[in-house]
Enzyme design. Structure first.
Site, mmCIF file in Angstrom:
data_model
loop_
_atom_site.group_PDB
_atom_site.id
_atom_site.type_symbol
_atom_site.label_atom_id
_atom_site.label_comp_id
_atom_site.label_asym_id
_atom_site.label_seq_id
_atom_site.Cartn_x
_atom_site.Cartn_y
_atom_site.Cartn_z
ATOM 1 N N LYS A 1 0.861 -1.190 0.000
ATOM 2 C CA LYS A 1 0.000 0.000 0.000
ATOM 3 C C LYS A 1 0.888 1.227 0.000
ATOM 4 C CE LYS A 1 -4.376 1.283 0.247
ATOM 5 N NZ LYS A 1 -5.592 0.647 -0.284
ATOM 6 N N ASP B 1 -7.044 4.510 -4.621
ATOM 7 C CA ASP B 1 -7.659 4.398 -3.290
ATOM 8 C C ASP B 1 -8.258 5.781 -3.012
ATOM 9 O OD1 ASP B 1 -7.890 2.580 -0.804
ATOM 10 O OD2 ASP B 1 -7.157 4.423 0.093
HETATM 11 P P1 NDP Z 1 -13.008 7.989 -2.712
HETATM 12 O O1 NDP Z 1 -11.932 8.972 -2.467
HETATM 13 O O2 NDP Z 1 -13.532 7.805 -4.083
HETATM 14 O O3 NDP Z 1 -14.262 8.282 -1.760
HETATM 15 C C1 NDP Z 1 -14.147 8.287 -0.381
HETATM 16 C C2 NDP Z 1 -15.449 8.785 0.199
HETATM 17 O O4 NDP Z 1 -15.389 8.705 1.617
HETATM 18 C C3 NDP Z 1 -15.726 10.225 -0.131
HETATM 19 O O5 NDP Z 1 -17.120 10.439 -0.160
HETATM 20 C C4 NDP Z 1 -15.104 10.965 1.057
HETATM 21 O O6 NDP Z 1 -15.655 12.253 1.286
HETATM 22 C C5 NDP Z 1 -15.422 10.028 2.189
HETATM 23 N N1 NDP Z 1 -14.375 10.132 3.217
HETATM 24 C C6 NDP Z 1 -13.047 9.940 3.061
HETATM 25 N N2 NDP Z 1 -12.395 10.164 4.215
HETATM 26 C C7 NDP Z 1 -13.333 10.493 5.095
HETATM 27 C C8 NDP Z 1 -13.294 10.834 6.467
HETATM 28 N N3 NDP Z 1 -12.129 10.868 7.147
HETATM 29 N N4 NDP Z 1 -14.475 11.100 7.083
HETATM 30 C C9 NDP Z 1 -15.651 11.045 6.395
HETATM 31 N N5 NDP Z 1 -15.746 10.754 5.096
HETATM 32 C C10 NDP Z 1 -14.609 10.465 4.464
HETATM 33 O O7 NDP Z 1 -12.449 6.603 -2.130
HETATM 34 P P2 NDP Z 1 -12.949 5.124 -2.431
HETATM 35 O O8 NDP Z 1 -14.410 5.107 -2.619
HETATM 36 O O9 NDP Z 1 -12.063 4.579 -3.479
HETATM 37 O O10 NDP Z 1 -12.550 4.393 -1.077
HETATM 38 C C11 NDP Z 1 -13.443 4.306 0.038
HETATM 39 C C12 NDP Z 1 -12.975 3.200 0.976
HETATM 40 O O11 NDP Z 1 -12.940 1.951 0.263
HETATM 41 C C13 NDP Z 1 -11.556 3.357 1.542
HETATM 42 O O12 NDP Z 1 -11.521 2.781 2.830
HETATM 43 C C14 NDP Z 1 -10.711 2.528 0.576
HETATM 44 O O13 NDP Z 1 -9.502 2.109 1.174
HETATM 45 C C15 NDP Z 1 -11.658 1.364 0.350
HETATM 46 N N6 NDP Z 1 -11.403 0.593 -0.857
HETATM 47 C C16 NDP Z 1 -11.404 1.181 -2.099
HETATM 48 C C17 NDP Z 1 -11.204 0.401 -3.224
HETATM 49 C C18 NDP Z 1 -11.297 0.976 -4.591
HETATM 50 O O14 NDP Z 1 -11.242 0.188 -5.552
HETATM 51 N N7 NDP Z 1 -11.478 2.263 -4.777
HETATM 52 C C19 NDP Z 1 -10.889 -1.037 -3.116
HETATM 53 C C20 NDP Z 1 -11.008 -1.574 -1.769
HETATM 54 C C21 NDP Z 1 -11.223 -0.758 -0.704
HETATM 55 P P3 NDP Z 1 -14.870 13.555 0.802
HETATM 56 O O15 NDP Z 1 -14.947 13.539 -0.693
HETATM 57 O O16 NDP Z 1 -15.564 14.666 1.437
HETATM 58 O O17 NDP Z 1 -13.451 13.389 1.309
#
Ligand code: NDP
Length: 444
Positions: A126, A166
């Site tokens: 990672k 991510d």
């Molecule tokens: P994105 O950046 O596309 O979206 C993340 C979302 O979560 C946004 O809506 C963001 O809001 C919100 N968010 C992030 N940090 C916080 C926080 N500290 N408090 C509240 N809301 C938060 O990321 P992904 O959708 O790609 O990833 C989401 C999760 O899934 C993570 O844990 C990631 O590790 C996991 N994941 C992702 C994969 C992928 O293929 N993308 C694969 C496997 C796991 P805002 O825009 O306001 O920051």
């Protein structure tokens, strides 16, 4: 003291300033106790657990770049190559101000077992940076990505370490990074996944994590003689995972009534309008207030609150430690029966235990969000073959992989007398393959 407890003590002592890493190791080691106990003499002699909790290497570097005002900015870059016993390191790059060694290490550790569960030959790694893409211009994001790769390229490669997206790293960032890698090395190879479709990306990779989450949720329901049809679902997050989870849940006949970002959340009793959400988040890169402004049925609330809405199924898809013990109590009191994690470690340890004790069917992220990395591995296969598969081909492989993961975690839990404990099942099934490979490869 048992071997597991000894190693947990060691991890706490050596990584005292990294609570997220300690949390992830504690969850994994506690649930694999039956396997460790059955092999204690061998594992102790081989220091198997001490080796598995220590990354192969941690790379930390300076990322200087110039902002639109001509000011030089400096961020810190990370890549933790945790374990390559079963394949090249594979795992995303997180761009978020909260990133530090402990976050990358917990994610890299989880990735070892997740990647093992996919059944594909990929090890765990990672990376990321404390850079925040939010509010930056495209040129600033490009300047950061080029500087980041100018250092990272030395440590990655199609058969060595293959980063992906991510939080904060989407198609735009991967594109800039790939361009810089190619420019420095002259190689056109599958060194990053999540690439655009015109230059080696895989169809269905964008949808994969969210769709995969629903494929495994569906498999879980089927195994309990139920379906998604007519269910009320609450989702947190409004990013890549959340958007495609909402889309697939709706295709399977459920009504999704919430989503959230880091400033607020939406309750939409008519069901989330995915086309509008995609426009707000993927095209305009705007806040959820923009969604509410264009959707009369939606209510916007500041702060956090999706877990207060009555539901059958909860899918946390935002970030780590976003579903706390009080949220778990509220979900149970409101009749929630299923929690499947889309994000990595979104549920705290005490909340997980409470949900499990209350009879909620709970699948941990390392199993339920593995569809993303599995499809990344399918992207690697296509890059090696220099071929592109159709959307249907990739999607059907993804569905098969998720159903298989469900079968394997279910069987592993049953084998060790913990039927229905999918946390234990996922950790055991993921660990057994990696442990066998590590033992076969000698002391390394
Ligand atoms: P994105 O950046 O596309 O979206 C993340 C979302 O979560 C946004 O809506 C963001 O809001 C919100 N968010 C992030 N940090 C916080 C926080 N500290 N408090 C509240 N809301 C938060 O990321 P992904 O959708 O790609 O990833 C989401 C999760 O899934 C993570 O844990 C990631 O590790 C996991 N994941 C992702 C994969 C992928 O293929 N993308 C694969 C496997 C796991 P805002 O825009 O306001 O920051």
């Amino acid at each position: 003291m048992s071997y597991v407890d000894e190693v947990l003590e060691l991890v706490k002592k050596k990584n005292a300033a990294e609570p997220e890493f300690i949390q992830a190791v504690t969850e994994v080691l506690n649930t694999i106790r039956p396997v460790v106990d059955a092999n204690e003499a061998l594992y102790r002699k081989e220091a198997l657990l001490e080796r598995i909790v220590e990354p192969d290497r941690q790379i930390k570097f300076r990322v200087p770049w110039v902002d639109d005002k001509g000011q030089v900015q400096v961020n810190t870059g990370y890549r933790i190559q945790f374990n390559n016993a079963i394949g090249p390191y594979k795992g995303g790059l997180r761009l978020h101000p909260s990133v530090y060694t402990g976050i990358i290490k917990f994610l890299g550790f989880e990735q070892i077992f997740k990647n093992s569960l996919t059944g594909l030959p990929i090890g765990g790694g990672k990376g990321g940076s404390d850079f925040d893409p939010k509010g930056k211009s495209d040129r600033e994001v490009m300047a950061f990505c080029q500087s980041f790769i100018t250092e990272l390229y030395k440590y990655i490669g199609a058969d060595e370490d293959v980063p992906a997206g991510d939080i904060g790293t989407g198609a735009r960032e991967i594109g800039y990074m790939y361009g810089q890698y190619k420019r420095i090395t002259g190689l056109y190879e599958g060194v990053l996944t999540g690439k655009g479709l015109t230059y080696g990306g895989s169809l269905a990779r964008t949808e994969a994590t969210g769709y995969g989450l629903l494929y495994i949720t569906n498999a879980l329901l089927k195994d309990h003689n139920d379906t998604m049809q007519g269910k009320t679902v609450v989702v947190s997050g409004a990013g890549n995972v959340a958007i495609y989870a909402i889309q697939k849940a709706q295709q399977l006949g459920a009504k999704v009534v919430t989503c959230s970002d880091s400033t607020g959340w939406i309750y939409d009793p008519e069901g989330i309008d995915v086309a509008l959400l995609k426009d707000v988040k993927e095209v305009k890169r705007a806040r959820l207030t923009e969604y509410a402004a264009n959707r009369p049925s939606a209510q916007y609330h500041e702060g956090r609150g999706v877990w207060t809405i009555k539901c059958d199924i909860a899918l946390p898809c935002a970030t780590q430690n976003e579903l706390l013990i009080d949220d778990a109590k509220t979900l149970v009191a409101n009749g929630c029966k299923v929690v499947c994690e889309g994000a990595n470690m979104p549920t705290t340890l005490d909340a997980t235990e409470y949900l499990q004790k209350s009879g909620v069917l709970f699948i941990p992220g390392k199993a339920s969000n593995a569809g993303g990395v599995a499809t990344s591995a399918l992207e690697m296969s296509q890059n090696s073959e220099r071929l592109s598969w159709t959307f249907e081909e990739v999607d059907s492989k993804l569905q098969g992989i998720m159903e298989n993961i469900y079968k394997n975690i279910s069987a592993a839990a049953k084998k060790y007398g913990m039927e229905g404990n999918y946390v234990a099942g996922a950790n055991i099934a993921g660990f057994e393959k990696v442990a066998t490979a590590m033992l076969a490869q000698g002391v390394c």
